[in-house]
Design an enzyme around this catalytic site. Structure first.
Site, PDB file in Angstrom:
ATOM      1  N   ASP A 281       0.870  -1.170   0.000  1.00  0.00           N
ATOM      2  CA  ASP A 281       0.000   0.000   0.000  1.00  0.00           C
ATOM      3  C   ASP A 281       0.918   1.235   0.000  1.00  0.00           C
ATOM      4  OD1 ASP A 281      -2.162   1.703   0.048  1.00  0.00           O
ATOM      5  OD2 ASP A 281      -3.236   0.659   1.637  1.00  0.00           O
TER       6      ASP A 281
HETATM    7  C1  BGC Z   1      -5.076   3.308   0.348  1.00  0.00           C
HETATM    8  C2  BGC Z   1      -5.274   2.331  -0.793  1.00  0.00           C
HETATM    9  C3  BGC Z   1      -5.132   3.024  -2.122  1.00  0.00           C
HETATM   10  C4  BGC Z   1      -3.789   3.732  -2.169  1.00  0.00           C
HETATM   11  C5  BGC Z   1      -3.524   4.434  -3.488  1.00  0.00           C
HETATM   12  C6  BGC Z   1      -3.827   4.149   0.173  1.00  0.00           C
HETATM   13  O1  BGC Z   1      -3.774   5.170   1.117  1.00  0.00           O
HETATM   14  O2  BGC Z   1      -5.008   2.591   1.563  1.00  0.00           O
HETATM   15  O3  BGC Z   1      -6.548   1.737  -0.693  1.00  0.00           O
HETATM   16  O4  BGC Z   1      -5.246   2.093  -3.168  1.00  0.00           O
HETATM   17  O5  BGC Z   1      -3.740   4.690  -1.133  1.00  0.00           O
HETATM   18  O6  BGC Z   1      -4.351   5.499  -3.699  1.00  0.00           O
END
Ligand code: BGC
Length: 735
Positions: A281
């Site tokens: 993530d």
């Molecule tokens: C979130 C993810 C997301 C990623 C990219 C993160 O903060 O937890 O769900 O895909 O950002 O935007």
């Protein structure tokens, strides 16, 4: 008796176990030829996924350089066809011309915005959910996107956590069915199709198991809880062919998911045979330092890579550290090659080497979203609304109304109608409740809109104006709840009541005693105890998307009969959270006469509205379930049948639900767990026998022997319209 059918969804739980190969991709000549030519930096580049939006120190200069020298393998947050093309062209100018993953959070639609994922779960309609993802993927791929950072499969039991809006609700079984539907929707019939994209399933681990409802935290969980509650939807996604897995931010057993070899390698690849790529993530590899798990960025890169994470989203730890870790012999080059092979194989599967734009363009699709996509968004919204209360049949509206007072801060707010993570949905293309009501009711009905303040607060004169507007109305609609940014990532709440002065506003308007419905826009279950005591009718609208206002107007006027069912239990008070239908029994089950049983001094034990609950404009009766056998052995399937009848005056849909409880087990089992459901539409007076399959896997659990199975003995099989109103029978399990 019309149509008899066996509902086999319950059987799918059988797939919870069973190992598999280690998921090594088959060798592809083109990929091998590339790996043979790549420098260490180019190899690591393929593992580097960077946000296109200039965040932190990232700006376009380093991105341009990275694309040119092949040290960026994927970009996310690229919006629009032109930018996508420019980025792929730049990557095409690098030495090896390797095309990019272009990823985006397409969470509930891309151009046509569907209801939020939690709202979609309330439809209990897997085909409609699959179709929503199919449409989202076809719209996004037309703009050059080839990877969707979806579906979010976190099982959620804590409404304080803002991200419940993105999730699949509290039931591992429902979540698993949604996982299958959504992966099938995103990836279509295969990744070679130009309107299919990679589904990057998130957030692998136990991301929903937050502590105190706070983002990024993790409760201390047993392996059983992880296996029984949090992992099933991810395994269902893998079985459905998902090709990318994003590891969770949190650390459920003290080992952050991104550096957790047990999760990323042993379970995901070893037990489940996952052959796709694992991604971190956002900056999660660097966050290993904040967890106190890695000493420095080098250590973080080493730990995440060793655990089994191929792609580093945004932290640059791999780009900075992996080449030297290989040079110093800490990481074997063969291991790096294996990771690069997985990435390049997936790019080949997408057909990116033949055409990085996969047929998208040459021009961006002009104008608003396709009418049929908006129609699908409307239909799913109509299925997602949950009618929580309808005293004296306030709904549907009487045809005689001439003045309708629409009151509340969410009555005409496009962004709040769309909800968080609204893709490329445009507020200007969104139908608000006000617009929907005006269009549906036509010129003969006056729709008088008064916001009555904001969700932050109301001045006395704003409340007074709202009351005045309601005074001579024949019907009042209160549009209350949450702004789009009061749920979602970074929007946990410690208080789940209506925010600001909305309850004060509602109380003042409701005191007039007019026929009134409260339409609640929200990303999460709110605490509605006071409102439910005062308002004659409540319709839960969630955040219904682009066509929300049209769908709501059709529901309120009775063109559509509400059929949504709650995918999360609604608490009476925030202090009851976490509360869910499949709680474990205690040695002292709740007894209102005996304080020394489980419960509260100051609040009822039961929820305000149970899991699976929802009313409609028809009435249904449910008989007790019957089983076709008294005993069940391994390898056998019992059929539970339940007669459901529409006793109302209009056609309607009910969701027949099946719950189980092994009455005797060496691991105490929840008092009930959802293990099957069927949506049934019946004409007035029509009755139908609904059949649902029950196998030993239906009531199996993670046993102390570290394997799934069930214990010999009686198993209670319960059916009904929600988790509270159940009738039961018993089958004797004899393995
Ligand atoms: C979130 C993810 C997301 C990623 C990219 C993160 O903060 O937890 O769900 O895909 O950002 O935007």
């Amino acid at each position: 008796m019309p149509l008899r059918r066996v509902h086999l969804a319950a059987l799918a739980l059988a797939c919870l176990w069973g190992g598999g190969a280690h998921g090594e991709p088959a060798r592809n000549e083109r990929v091998e030829a590339l790996i043979a030519q790549m420098t260490l930096e180019e190899k690591v580049g393929q593992l580097n996924m960077v946000s296109f939006v200039p965040t932190h120190e990232t700006s376009f200069e380093p991105i341009a350089k990275g694309l040119k020298d092949g040290t960026i393998g994927g970009l996310f947050n690229v919006h629009g066809l032109e930018t996508a093309r420019r980025m792929q062209e730049r990557a095409g100018e690098s030495r090896l011309k390797i095309p990019l993953f272009l990823a985006l959070d397409v969470v509930h639609g891309y151009r046509a915005i569907f209801p939020t994922p939690l709202a979609q779960a309330a439809s209990f309609d897997m085909e409609a959910i699959r179709r929503a993802e199919r449409i989202a993927a076809s719209e996004a791929t037309a703009d050059g996107v080839n990877m969707l950072l979806t579906p979010m499969l976190d099982v959620t039991r804590d409404a304080r956590w803002g991200r419940v809006v993105e999730g699949v609700g509290e039931s591992a079984f429902l979540a698993s069915r949604i996982a299958e539907a959504r992966v099938a929707g995103v990836q279509g019939d295969g990744l070679r199709a130009k309107d299919a994209a990679v589904a990057c399933v998130k957030h692998f681990g136990a991301n929903g198991a937050v502590e105190g409802g706070r983002d990024y935290t993790a409760a201390d969980l047993s392996e059983r809880a992880i296996r029984e509650t949090y992992l099933p939807p991810f395994q269902a996604a893998v079985d459905a062919g998902a090709r990318c897995m994003m590891a969770a931010f949190n650390a459920p057993d003290g080992v952050p998911s991104i550096a957790n070899p047990r999760l990323l390698t042993d379970i995901l690849r070893g037990e489940w045979g996952f052959g796709g790529v694992v991604m971190s993530d956002f900056e999660a590899i660097d966050e290993l330092l904040a967890h106190g798990y890695a000493a420095d960025q080098r250590d973080a890169a080493r730990l995440a890579f060793a655990a089994g994470a191929e792609i580093d989203m945004q932290s640059s730890a791999y780009a900075q550290e992996l080449p030297n870790l290989v040079r110093n012999g800490v990481v074997k080059e063969a291991a790096l090659d294996a990771a690069v092979r997985r990435v390049l194989t997936l790019k080949a599967e997408l057909g990116l080497f033949d055409d990085p734009m996969r047929g998208a363009g040459p021009d961006a699709p002009a104008g608003p979203p396709a009418a049929e996509n908006m129609a699908a968004a409307q239909a799913l919204a109509e299925q997602s609304f949950v009618l929580l209360k309808n005293e004296k049949r306030v709904l549907p509206f009487s045809p005689d109304i001439r003045k309708l007072a629409l009151i509340g801060p969410l009555g005409n707010s496009p962004a709040d109608t769309l909800g968080p993570w609204a893709g490329r949905g445009e507020p200007e293309e969104t139908v608000t409740l006000k617009m929907g009501l005006e269009r549906r009711l036509g010129p003969d009905v006056e729709v008088a809109f008064t916001p009555g303040g904001t969700t932050d607060g109301s001045r006395d004169e704003e409340i007074a104006a709202a009351v005045e507007s309601a005074r001579d109305a024949d019907m009042v609609v209160l549009a209350l709840g949450e702004r789009f940014d009061q749920s979602g990532e970074g929007s946990s709440r410690a208080d789940l009541e209506l925010a600001g002065d909305q309850m004060k506003l509602a109380t003042a308007v409701l005191a007039l005693g007019k026929p009134t419905v409260a339409v609640i826009f929200a990303g999460r279950p709110l605490v509605l105890t006071e409102l439910a005591a005062k308002a004659p009718a409540i319709l839960y609208a969630w955040q219904p998307g682009s066509m929300g206002g049209t769908a709501l107007a059709r529901t309120l006027t009775g063109d559509v009969n509400p059929s949504g069912r709650l995918p999360m239990t609604f608490p009476r008070a925030v202090g009851q959270v976490p509360i869910h239908h499949d709680m474990r029994p205690t040695g002292r089950p709740f007894d209102p006469e005996d304080p020394y049983t489980t419960g509260y001094r100051d609040e009822a034990y039961t929820p305000l509205y149970p899991f699976g609950f929802g009313l409609g404009y028809a009435d249904f009766s449910y008989n007790a379930p019957k089983l076709d056998r008294a005993a069940l052995r391994d390898g056998e399937t019992a059929v539970a049948s339940v007669v459901v009848a529409n006793t109302g005056k209009r056609a309607g849909t009910t969701v027949v639900q099946l719950y189980v409880r092994p009455k005797l087990a060496r691991i105490a089992r929840p008092a009930k767990e959802l293990r099957g459901f069927v949506r049934v539409t019946l004409q007035p007076g029509e009755a139908r026998t609904v059949e649902m399959a029950v196998t030993p896997e239906t009531f199996a659990y993670w046993r102390s022997a570290q394997a799934y199975g069930a214990t010999a003995g009686p198993v209670e099989i319960m059916t009904g319209p929600n988790a509270e109103e159940l009738k039961s029978t018993t089958v004797d399990y004899r393995p």
